[in-house]
Scaffold this active site. Structure first.
Site, PDB file in Angstrom:
ATOM      1  N   ASP A  89     168.674  72.716  38.242  1.00 37.37           N
ATOM      2  CA  ASP A  89     169.889  71.964  37.970  1.00 37.37           C
ATOM      3  C   ASP A  89     170.968  72.940  37.507  1.00 37.37           C
ATOM      4  O   ASP A  89     170.683  74.085  37.184  1.00 37.37           O
ATOM      5  CB  ASP A  89     169.641  70.851  36.955  1.00 37.37           C
ATOM      6  CG  ASP A  89     169.095  71.359  35.630  1.00 37.37           C
ATOM      7  OD1 ASP A  89     169.169  72.568  35.390  1.00 37.37           O
ATOM      8  OD2 ASP A  89     168.597  70.535  34.848  1.00 37.37           O
ATOM      9  N   GLY A  91     173.095  72.846  34.931  1.00 42.38           N
ATOM     10  CA  GLY A  91     173.446  72.936  33.519  1.00 42.38           C
ATOM     11  C   GLY A  91     174.430  71.871  33.084  1.00 42.38           C
ATOM     12  O   GLY A  91     174.663  71.679  31.890  1.00 42.38           O
ATOM     13  N   GLY A  92     175.005  71.152  34.051  1.00 41.11           N
ATOM     14  CA  GLY A  92     176.003  70.133  33.729  1.00 41.11           C
ATOM     15  C   GLY A  92     175.475  69.033  32.831  1.00 41.11           C
ATOM     16  O   GLY A  92     176.141  68.618  31.873  1.00 41.11           O
ATOM     17  N   PHE A  93     174.269  68.545  33.118  1.00 39.44           N
ATOM     18  CA  PHE A  93     173.714  67.444  32.322  1.00 39.44           C
ATOM     19  C   PHE A  93     173.417  67.891  30.894  1.00 39.44           C
ATOM     20  O   PHE A  93     173.646  67.149  29.938  1.00 39.44           O
ATOM     21  CB  PHE A  93     172.448  66.891  32.976  1.00 39.44           C
ATOM     22  CG  PHE A  93     171.841  65.754  32.198  1.00 39.44           C
ATOM     23  CD1 PHE A  93     172.391  64.483  32.271  1.00 39.44           C
ATOM     24  CD2 PHE A  93     170.735  65.953  31.388  1.00 39.44           C
ATOM     25  CE1 PHE A  93     171.854  63.424  31.543  1.00 39.44           C
ATOM     26  CE2 PHE A  93     170.187  64.905  30.659  1.00 39.44           C
ATOM     27  CZ  PHE A  93     170.746  63.634  30.740  1.00 39.44           C
ATOM     28  N   GLY A 214     174.582  60.962  37.624  1.00 37.73           N
ATOM     29  CA  GLY A 214     175.228  60.004  36.741  1.00 37.73           C
ATOM     30  C   GLY A 214     174.554  58.655  36.670  1.00 37.73           C
ATOM     31  O   GLY A 214     175.167  57.673  36.244  1.00 37.73           O
ATOM     32  N   ASP A 264     163.131  63.753  40.284  1.00 42.28           N
ATOM     33  CA  ASP A 264     162.565  64.569  39.201  1.00 42.28           C
ATOM     34  C   ASP A 264     162.665  63.776  37.921  1.00 42.28           C
ATOM     35  O   ASP A 264     163.553  62.929  37.776  1.00 42.28           O
ATOM     36  CB  ASP A 264     163.325  65.890  39.033  1.00 42.28           C
ATOM     37  CG  ASP A 264     164.591  65.702  38.203  1.00 42.28           C
ATOM     38  OD1 ASP A 264     164.541  65.956  36.983  1.00 42.28           O
ATOM     39  OD2 ASP A 264     165.620  65.269  38.757  1.00 42.28           O
ATOM     40  N   CYS A 307     140.216  62.208  35.112  1.00 42.84           N
ATOM     41  CA  CYS A 307     139.489  60.974  35.438  1.00 42.84           C
ATOM     42  C   CYS A 307     138.083  61.252  35.971  1.00 42.84           C
ATOM     43  O   CYS A 307     137.171  60.442  35.774  1.00 42.84           O
ATOM     44  CB  CYS A 307     140.281  60.150  36.443  1.00 42.84           C
ATOM     45  SG  CYS A 307     141.732  59.353  35.709  1.00 42.84           S
ATOM     46  N   HIS A 333     146.602  64.168  34.312  1.00 44.98           N
ATOM     47  CA  HIS A 333     146.453  62.831  34.903  1.00 44.98           C
ATOM     48  C   HIS A 333     147.801  62.251  35.335  1.00 44.98           C
ATOM     49  O   HIS A 333     147.940  61.770  36.472  1.00 44.98           O
ATOM     50  CB  HIS A 333     145.774  61.864  33.931  1.00 44.98           C
ATOM     51  CG  HIS A 333     145.848  60.454  34.422  1.00 44.98           C
ATOM     52  ND1 HIS A 333     145.020  59.983  35.424  1.00 44.98           N
ATOM     53  CD2 HIS A 333     146.699  59.434  34.105  1.00 44.98           C
ATOM     54  CE1 HIS A 333     145.345  58.725  35.690  1.00 44.98           C
ATOM     55  NE2 HIS A 333     146.356  58.372  34.912  1.00 44.98           N
TER      56      HIS A 333
END
Length: 375
Positions: A89, A91-93, A214, A264, A307, A333
């Protein structure tokens, strides 16, 4: 990067992304490796869950360990020893998440380094340079994640600035002669007319793929679905579509129903560490005392290491004792559950039974199938 679209059923799409480092079958889920690691997992363990591509975090890896340390090793693949594709990504978020400690201008973002308090500046060009040094197979443009709630005017100004930053990202990416893929990010909040402007602007610039940004920032699910239903049909058929930061298993199914190819989210790993485990019928909260004497596996349908080898009682015990192994087994898991879900979705689209898959998915959860407009 090359994208092939093999088959569609309704709006659901079955395809693949081809990179020099490997092939990613779509729809795909990308585990998040924020600091160059999927928390608690070795790259081999992550690969064994079925993951084909990881997400790395430009912002955090820039602050720690920094570009110079990364370049000493080669790039992020060499640093963390994951040799499949990596998407980073921009870096904006993360900058958006800093809240009051950051100042956004036309040039970029001024903020305090959350690690040591230093004054730092990031802009579109810097984001492209960091991602170049990381060796990202998919580079994301630098954008502003429009907060929720936002007025139409606020969302409009934010989206327009993101478009200008998108052009700057494209220009610098091309100047670097970066051989990898560059994705645009659609903004516009919950306003369909603003999403239209963003799509037009980004497709005119031209990118290798398009992300819907967004969303999953606090808006109601109905708004997320409405924006996806409105936006995805406008995107180029021959380019991959990525829904950022999403989400729960139900969100993945609903995203695919509306034409999304890539997802993601930190949810499978974060929830694993908190004892929330995804199974065929929904969620098991392993901290519930009823699991103390339960000798059965988490999910009889699951083929993961956890499992196949351990009982709910053992996982309950590890959690009660705060043993690191508990978090690791839970993470194995949950990651495997997400990859099994995506594999089932891909098979269902291939076999023209995705509608049936969706009905069965919700029936196992005793829930109605959410409505799909303009299907």
């Amino acid at each position: 990067m090359k994208f092939e679209l093999d088959k569609t059923q309704g709006r659901a799409r079955r395809g693949r992304l081809q990179f020099e480092r490997g092939t990613v079958e779509t729809p795909a889920f990308m585990p998040v490796g924020t600091y160059g690691t999927v928390k608690g997992m070795t790259p081999e363990e992550v690969k064994e869950t079925g993951a084909q591509i990881l997400l790395g975090n430009t912002f955090h890896l820039w602050l720690r360990p920094g570009q110079e340390v990364m370049k000493l090793h080669g790039d992020l693949h060499d640093f963390m020893q994951w040799h499949g594709p990596i998407l980073t990504d921009s870096g904006g978020f993360q900058v958006f998440s800093l809240g009051a400690t950051r100042k956004i201008t036309e040039e970029g973002v001024h903020f305090r380094n959350p690690v040591n308090g230093d004054k730092v500046f990031m802009d579109a060009e810097k984001s492209m340079e960091i991602q170049y040094d990381l060796g990202s197979d998919i580079v994301m443009i630098f954008d502003e994640c429009t907060p929720y709630p936002a007025t139409h005017d606020e969302a409009k100004k934010s989206m327009e600035m993101s478009l200008r930053w998108a052009q700057r990202s494209r220009n610098h990416f091309d100047k670097q002669e970066n051989p990898n893929a560059l994705f645009g990010i659609i903004q516009g909040g919950v306003y369909e007319d603003l999403r239209d402007v963003s799509v037009d602007g980004l497709t005119n610039i031209g990118f290798d793929g398009y992300a819907v940004g967004g969303l999953a920032v606090g808006e109601p699910k109905e708004d997320m679905h409405r924006i996806l239903e409105h936006t995805c049909p406008q995107l180029p058929e021959d380019k991959p579509r990525y829904l950022m930061g999403v989400g729960k298993p139900e969100d993945l199914v609903e995203g695919v129903r509306r034409g999304i190819d890539m997802f993601d989210c930190v949810m499978p790993t974060r929830n694993a560490r908190n004892g929330h485990l995804f199974v065929t019928g929904g969620v098991i909260k392993i901290r519930n005392a009823k699991h103390k004497t339960d000798t059965t596996p988490l999910d009889p349908h699951c083929d993961c290491y956890t499992c196949l080898n351990y009982s709910k009682a053992y996982l309950y015990h590890l959690d009660k004792c705060n043993e690191i192994l508990g978090s690791r087994l839970n993470t194995i898991h949950n990651l495997r559950y997400y990859q099994r879900l995506m594999a089932s979705i891909r098979s269902a689209i291939e076999e023209d039974r995705f509608d049936v898959f969706v009905e069965e998915f919700y029936a196992r959860r005793d829930r109605e199938v959410p409505p799909l407009k303009n299907a």
